[in-house]
Design a protein around this motif. Structure first.
Motif, PDB file in Angstrom:
ATOM      1  N   SER A 103       0.826  -1.197   0.000  1.00 43.13           N
ATOM      2  CA  SER A 103       0.000   0.000   0.000  1.00 43.13           C
ATOM      3  C   SER A 103       0.863   1.250   0.000  1.00 43.13           C
ATOM      4  CB  SER A 103      -0.891   0.002   1.250  1.00 43.13           C
ATOM      5  OG  SER A 103      -1.596   1.215   1.365  1.00 43.13           O
ATOM      6  N   GLY A 104       0.432   2.242  -0.761  1.00 39.82           N
ATOM      7  CA  GLY A 104       1.112   3.534  -0.755  1.00 39.82           C
ATOM      8  C   GLY A 104       0.586   4.473   0.312  1.00 39.82           C
ATOM      9  N   GLY A 105      -0.491   4.078   0.987  1.00 42.99           N
ATOM     10  CA  GLY A 105      -1.073   4.918   2.021  1.00 42.99           C
ATOM     11  C   GLY A 105      -0.299   4.847   3.323  1.00 42.99           C
ATOM     12  N   ILE A 106      -0.452   5.884   4.137  1.00 40.16           N
ATOM     13  CA  ILE A 106       0.199   5.921   5.453  1.00 40.16           C
ATOM     14  C   ILE A 106      -0.879   5.625   6.489  1.00 40.16           C
ATOM     15  CG2 ILE A 106       1.642   7.291   7.016  1.00 40.16           C
ATOM     16  CD1 ILE A 106       2.294   9.070   4.557  1.00 40.16           C
ATOM     17  N   PHE A 107      -1.099   4.338   6.734  1.00 40.52           N
ATOM     18  CA  PHE A 107      -2.246   3.933   7.550  1.00 40.52           C
ATOM     19  C   PHE A 107      -1.864   3.379   8.914  1.00 40.52           C
ATOM     20  CE2 PHE A 107      -3.940   3.172   3.122  1.00 40.52           C
ATOM     21  CZ  PHE A 107      -4.777   4.259   3.105  1.00 40.52           C
ATOM     22  N   GLY A 108      -0.568   3.192   9.180  1.00 42.14           N
ATOM     23  CA  GLY A 108      -0.179   2.565  10.433  1.00 42.14           C
ATOM     24  C   GLY A 108       0.970   3.269  11.112  1.00 42.14           C
ATOM     25  N   THR A 109       1.468   2.661  12.188  1.00 40.43           N
ATOM     26  CA  THR A 109       2.540   3.251  12.989  1.00 40.43           C
ATOM     27  C   THR A 109       3.695   2.274  13.126  1.00 40.43           C
ATOM     28  OG1 THR A 109       1.618   2.427  15.067  1.00 40.43           O
ATOM     29  CG2 THR A 109       0.877   4.594  14.310  1.00 40.43           C
ATOM     30  N   LEU A 137       4.863  -1.278   3.044  1.00 41.85           N
ATOM     31  CA  LEU A 137       3.930  -0.359   3.688  1.00 41.85           C
ATOM     32  C   LEU A 137       4.663   0.897   4.143  1.00 41.85           C
ATOM     33  CD1 LEU A 137       4.494  -0.544   7.027  1.00 41.85           C
ATOM     34  CD2 LEU A 137       3.439  -2.771   6.682  1.00 41.85           C
ATOM     35  N   ASN A 138       3.887   1.941   4.358  1.00 45.79           N
ATOM     36  CA  ASN A 138       4.395   3.196   4.919  1.00 45.79           C
ATOM     37  C   ASN A 138       3.793   3.379   6.300  1.00 45.79           C
ATOM     38  OD1 ASN A 138       5.660   3.891   2.406  1.00 45.79           O
ATOM     39  ND2 ASN A 138       3.667   4.543   1.654  1.00 45.79           N
ATOM     40  N   ALA A 139       4.609   3.873   7.231  1.00 45.49           N
ATOM     41  CA  ALA A 139       4.115   4.049   8.595  1.00 45.49           C
ATOM     42  C   ALA A 139       4.710   5.299   9.232  1.00 45.49           C
ATOM     43  CB  ALA A 139       4.478   2.826   9.452  1.00 45.49           C
ATOM     44  N   LYS A 140       3.918   5.957  10.073  1.00 43.07           N
ATOM     45  CA  LYS A 140       4.405   7.086  10.853  1.00 43.07           C
ATOM     46  C   LYS A 140       5.301   6.557  11.967  1.00 43.07           C
ATOM     47  CE  LYS A 140       0.328   9.995  10.029  1.00 43.07           C
ATOM     48  NZ  LYS A 140      -0.812  10.699  10.653  1.00 43.07           N
ATOM     49  N   ILE A 141       6.414   7.253  12.195  1.00 43.79           N
ATOM     50  CA  ILE A 141       7.399   6.797  13.169  1.00 43.79           C
ATOM     51  C   ILE A 141       7.135   7.417  14.537  1.00 43.79           C
ATOM     52  CG2 ILE A 141       9.851   6.614  13.694  1.00 43.79           C
ATOM     53  CD1 ILE A 141       8.878   5.100  11.173  1.00 43.79           C
ATOM     54  N   TYR A 142       7.125   6.552  15.537  1.00 42.20           N
ATOM     55  CA  TYR A 142       6.959   6.971  16.928  1.00 42.20           C
ATOM     56  C   TYR A 142       8.181   6.529  17.739  1.00 42.20           C
ATOM     57  CZ  TYR A 142       2.035   8.257  16.403  1.00 42.20           C
ATOM     58  OH  TYR A 142       0.863   8.879  16.039  1.00 42.20           O
ATOM     59  N   GLU A 143       8.477   7.282  18.776  1.00 47.07           N
ATOM     60  CA  GLU A 143       9.527   6.891  19.719  1.00 47.07           C
ATOM     61  C   GLU A 143       9.114   7.352  21.114  1.00 47.07           C
ATOM     62  OE1 GLU A 143      14.384   6.733  19.920  1.00 47.07           O
ATOM     63  OE2 GLU A 143      13.431   8.377  18.811  1.00 47.07           O
ATOM     64  N   ASN A 144       9.191   6.429  22.063  1.00 49.94           N
ATOM     65  CA  ASN A 144       8.751   6.709  23.436  1.00 49.94           C
ATOM     66  C   ASN A 144       7.318   7.242  23.475  1.00 49.94           C
ATOM     67  OD1 ASN A 144      11.306   5.979  24.497  1.00 49.94           O
ATOM     68  ND2 ASN A 144      12.104   8.026  23.997  1.00 49.94           N
ATOM     69  N   LYS A 156       7.140  12.132  10.515  1.00 49.35           N
ATOM     70  CA  LYS A 156       8.228  11.357   9.922  1.00 49.35           C
ATOM     71  C   LYS A 156       7.679  10.004   9.502  1.00 49.35           C
ATOM     72  CE  LYS A 156      12.358  11.856  11.650  1.00 49.35           C
ATOM     73  NZ  LYS A 156      13.134  12.391  10.504  1.00 49.35           N
ATOM     74  N   VAL A 157       7.973   9.613   8.266  1.00 45.37           N
ATOM     75  CA  VAL A 157       7.437   8.374   7.703  1.00 45.37           C
ATOM     76  C   VAL A 157       8.585   7.544   7.133  1.00 45.37           C
ATOM     77  CG1 VAL A 157       5.965   7.410   5.876  1.00 45.37           C
ATOM     78  CG2 VAL A 157       5.200   9.429   7.150  1.00 45.37           C
ATOM     79  N   ARG A 158       8.523   6.237   7.322  1.00 38.73           N
ATOM     80  CA  ARG A 158       9.435   5.317   6.659  1.00 38.73           C
ATOM     81  C   ARG A 158       8.620   4.237   5.968  1.00 38.73           C
ATOM     82  NH1 ARG A 158      14.878   5.889   7.741  1.00 38.73           N
ATOM     83  NH2 ARG A 158      15.333   3.884   6.762  1.00 38.73           N
ATOM     84  N   SER A 159       9.255   3.612   4.997  1.00 40.10           N
ATOM     85  CA  SER A 159       8.638   2.485   4.296  1.00 40.10           C
ATOM     86  C   SER A 159       9.321   1.200   4.749  1.00 40.10           C
ATOM     87  CB  SER A 159       8.780   2.665   2.785  1.00 40.10           C
ATOM     88  OG  SER A 159       8.195   3.888   2.380  1.00 40.10           O
ATOM     89  N   PHE A 160       8.573   0.111   4.759  1.00 38.60           N
ATOM     90  CA  PHE A 160       9.078  -1.159   5.280  1.00 38.60           C
ATOM     91  C   PHE A 160       8.714  -2.301   4.342  1.00 38.60           C
ATOM     92  CE2 PHE A 160       8.544   1.652   8.859  1.00 38.60           C
ATOM     93  CZ  PHE A 160       9.630   1.378   9.688  1.00 38.60           C
TER      94      PHE A 160
END
Length: 337
Positions: A103-109, A137-144, A156-160
């Protein structure tokens, strides 16, 4: 070119299929079509941009689902250029059975945990979902527990790239056309994925010119050529039914579109070979012309369709399937913006 008898056999196998039969998947693998953009050192065909687009148009002209699925999945295998070489080597150990899609959408984390990411979410529209070895997939990046932001304040988004074992397919593809593309949704629950299986668009590790094409231009042209191929199939089926003046308008639109795609693909290759920058304005020009071209082809098909009789509206008729495939394909978000 595919021989006429093989072409017809493939068309018969794909016709009105909800999922590709094994014979079609075997043929795709034997022809190495999932890997038209993949470097030869990783087992791919390493076609030039122009060669690859020609092949995609041919496939779309055989069957809409066939062309669409190979286009989107080979387009995901194209991400080999974004992966670190050792990761690419690992994923493409068996290249003819390595099939990426997603998917090209940013639907997860993706929660950053040291050198790993914990990924969760539901993503929609993964073409070829039932055939894939890996999902992108593309996902929004979270930390702590907090979303990370870019300098401009955007998330911030990365693809996996995830192996299929980490994914649950949600069988929700229920459309009038492109049925065998099985463009289902998928879910990921707390999958722990090493950072080396992530990538950033337009950051490449492979030297081939194909990977120097801005991804938005690559996507526009690979989808545009599909619409052309499906429209050519529609024109062939319509010609076999009736000889109509209105066929000429579609013929002209298809011919003009083919010329424009050839011009852009060759020009892009020349620019890259000459070290010339492919500017945002040029990318925008491609998108505008592609969108207008598809609108013209769509209008011509709609103009022609009422003249083709009830047969064109009847299920399990080639004209009806091609019509449904075309107008399902045109719902792709980059051509409906």
């Amino acid at each position: 070119m595919i021989e006429d008898n093989k072409l017809q056999a493939l068309r018969n196998l794909c016709f009105d299929a909800n999922i590709f039969p094994e014979e079609v998947l075997t043929w795709i693998a034997e022809e190495n079509l999932w890997n038209i953009w993949v470097p030869k050192k990783y087992g791919g065909l390493e076609l030039t941009f122009t060669e690859g687009l020609t092949k995609l148009r041919e496939l779309a002209g055989i069957d809409g689902s066939l062309g669409w699925t190979v286009t989107l999945c080979s387009g995901a295998n194209y991400f080999i250029g974004n992966l670190e070489p050792e990761t690419a080597k690992e994923i493409f150990q068996k290249p003819r059975t390595t099939i990426l899609g997603g998917s090209g959408g940013i639907f997860g984390t993706a929660e950053k945990l040291g050198d790993n990411y914990k990924i969760s979410g539901i993503w929609r529209y993964a073409t070829g979902a039932s055939y894939l070895s890996h999902f992108t997939l593309n996902a929004k990046i979270y930390e702590n527990g907090k979303a990370l932001l870019n300098e401009d304040g955007a998330p911030k988004v990365r693809s996996f790239v995830l192996p299929k074992e980490e994914v649950q397919i949600i069988e929700d593809w229920n459309t009038m056309g492109l049925k065998a593309s099985v463009t289902h949704s998928f879910e990921v629950k707390n999958a722990l994925i090493p950072k080396r299986f992530s990538f950033i668009y337009n950051e490449f590790y492979q030297p081939q010119d194909i990977f120097k094409i801005p991804f938005s231009a690559f996507a526009d042209l690979t989808l545009w050529i599909n619409y052309i191929g499906i429209a050519e199939h529609f024109l062939d089926e319509a010609n076999s039914e009736k000889s109509l003046d209105s066929l000429k308008n579609l013929e002209k639109s298809i011919s003009a579109a083919n010329q424009k795609v050839a011009k852009y693909s060759e020009n892009i290759e020349e620019k890259i070979a000459g070290g010339e920058e492919i500017t945002k304005d040029y990318i925008g020009e491609i998108h505008t012309l592609a969108s207008n071209s598809v609108k013209n082809i769509s209008s011509n098909i709609i103009e022609l369709y009422p003249c083709l009789g009830v047969k064109a509206s009847r299920k399990k008729q080639p004209l009806n399937q091609v019509f449904c495939d075309y107008f399902t394909a045109t719902q792709h978000h980059i051509f409906t913006k």
